[in-house]
Design a protein around this motif. Structure first.
Motif, short mmCIF file in Angstrom:
data_model
loop_
_atom_site.label_atom_id
_atom_site.label_comp_id
_atom_site.label_asym_id
_atom_site.label_seq_id
_atom_site.Cartn_x
_atom_site.Cartn_y
_atom_site.Cartn_z
N ILE A 76 0.83 -1.24 0.24
CA ILE A 76 -0.27 0.26 -0.08
C ILE A 76 0.62 0.62 0.06
O ILE A 76 0.26 2.00 -0.17
N CYS A 77 2.03 1.18 0.51
CA CYS A 77 2.69 2.32 0.96
C CYS A 77 3.56 2.92 -0.42
O CYS A 77 3.91 3.53 -0.82
N LEU A 78 3.67 2.00 -1.26
CA LEU A 78 4.57 1.40 -2.42
C LEU A 78 3.56 2.23 -3.48
O LEU A 78 4.41 3.20 -3.86
N ALA A 145 12.80 -0.39 -0.50
CA ALA A 145 14.22 -1.23 -0.34
C ALA A 145 15.19 -2.03 0.74
O ALA A 145 15.07 -1.98 1.88
N PHE A 146 15.14 0.05 1.47
CA PHE A 146 16.20 0.55 1.72
C PHE A 146 15.54 0.11 3.33
O PHE A 146 15.81 -0.32 4.36
N ALA A 157 14.73 -11.46 -0.30
CA ALA A 157 14.22 -12.38 -0.49
C ALA A 157 12.55 -12.23 -0.34
O ALA A 157 11.33 -12.21 -1.52
N ASP A 158 12.50 -11.66 0.60
CA ASP A 158 10.96 -11.22 1.46
C ASP A 158 10.69 -9.63 0.76
O ASP A 158 9.45 -9.66 0.17
N GLY A 164 7.99 -6.72 -5.86
CA GLY A 164 8.29 -7.11 -7.18
C GLY A 164 9.16 -7.13 -8.45
O GLY A 164 8.87 -7.16 -9.76
N ARG A 165 10.42 -7.45 -7.42
CA ARG A 165 11.45 -7.85 -8.25
C ARG A 165 12.76 -9.07 -7.65
O ARG A 165 12.52 -9.47 -6.50
N SER A 166 13.31 -9.09 -8.23
CA SER A 166 14.23 -10.34 -7.57
C SER A 166 14.72 -10.11 -6.61
O SER A 166 15.84 -8.43 -6.24
#
Length: 328
Positions: A76-78, A145-146, A157-158, A164-166
């Motif tokens: 949601i934040c993204l 991510a950060f 991994a989480d 939605g990326r590797s």
């Protein structure tokens, strides 16, 4: 007949307390991701709404409710971060993250009311105004991510499942975000010195002492105001020690007087301005080597809702002193 998976009459649901217990962590996460306590609270409410919208069977099928809640809140934040870039283009003037009070100092002085969202945010260097401003310059994916990996310790991994990326791509996102961070971690032992600098700034401002103000500011100091188009504030940052000093000395002439108080803003020494008992401005400071590098003044009333007037009457944050005009 009572279903074994459901609590009987009068018996608390053992899973309910665990779910509700995630609220503080979710609020901490969402505030760091969005820089807005109001938006963070909305995200948490939406996350819980999605949980309770599921059937009991669907909830039972989730191995880790806490991980599920974190994933949903982060996504949601993204989405909000992505849409915020469009909204910011229409924002009047500079945008500053919502300032956060240190309610731990005030809670004993409050009367009535439930737990405020501000009480659920842990204050550390990852919520300092300087840190949040740097985070706001990142791309949404970098920021998520950060914060998830470096601040909250989630494995890549989480993080990958959320962004939605590797995992490798998320590792690169976090590394890119890390390179943007140039905010030194505050030395716990220097807190008193930073407070002394902010106090000296307050006194010099009240005395309209330009030379004293210039002496407290770094040569390339910057002052940024955020009125959101709702109240008067400088539309662009003021740069340079002398220019910043003259700007603040000139402010008392344009508005009715207010009371300045020393207080904690996002875990760091700051100032709060009140007029007739109402908070009209909150100022955060970035202080390094006993010099002020940056001043952020939030005047947008929508961002000051966490700053109630009641706690200041008994708060140990600092006494009410003389009157000066409105801040930046």
């Amino acid at each position: 007949m009572t279903n074994p998976s459901e609590p009987g009459p009068g018996r608390p649901d053992p899973s309910l307390s665990a779910i509700v217990g995630e609220r503080r962590r979710l609020t901490n996460l969402a505030y760091r991701l969005l820089g807005s306590l109001a938006d963070a609270e909305d995200v948490v409410q939406e996350t819980y709404a999605r949980w309770y919208a599921m059937s009991p069977r669907q909830q039972e099928d989730i191995d880790s409710p806490g991980a599920w809640l974190t994933t949903v809140a982060s996504r949601i934040c993204l989405d909000l971060l992505r849409s915020a870039r469009i909204r910011r283009e229409r924002y009047v003037g500079e945008w500053i993250p919502e300032p956060l009070p240190d309610r731990a100092e005030w809670i004993s002085g409050r009367s009535g009311g439930g737990l405020d969202p501000a009480d659920r945010v842990t204050l550390d260097e990852s919520v300092s105004m300087a840190f949040l401003v740097v985070l706001d310059a990142m791309t949404p994916a970098e920021r998520v991510a950060f914060i998830l990996h470096d601040v909250f310790g989630y494995p890549f991994a989480d993080v990958a499942a959320i962004v939605g990326r590797s995992p490798a791509a998320c590792r690169q996102l976090a590394a890119s975000a890390r390179r943007r961070i140039r905010v030194p971690r505050p030395d716990p032992g220097s807190s008193a010195r930073r407070a002394d600098v902010v106090r000296a700034f307050k006194r010099a401002w009240e005395a309209k002492d330009i030379d004293a103000l210039i002496g407290l500011l770094a040569p390339d100091a910057t002052a940024t105001g955020d009125g959101g188009g709702l109240v008067t504030a400088a539309l662009h940052p003021v740069e340079g020690a002398e220019q910043v000093a003259r700007f603040f000395v000139g402010r008392p002439a344009v508005a009715a007087s207010v009371t300045l108080q020393e207080c904690t803003v996002n875990g760091q020494p700051g100032l709060v301005a009140q007029r007739d008992g109402v908070t009209v401005s909150v100022m955060a400071f970035d202080v390094t080597d006993d010099r002020i590098n940056h001043i952020w003044a939030v005047l947008n009333p929508d961002k000051l809702r966490s700053w109630t007037t009641e706690p200041f009457s008994t708060s140990p944050c600092g006494p009410a002193d003389r009157k000066v005009g409105r801040g930046a």
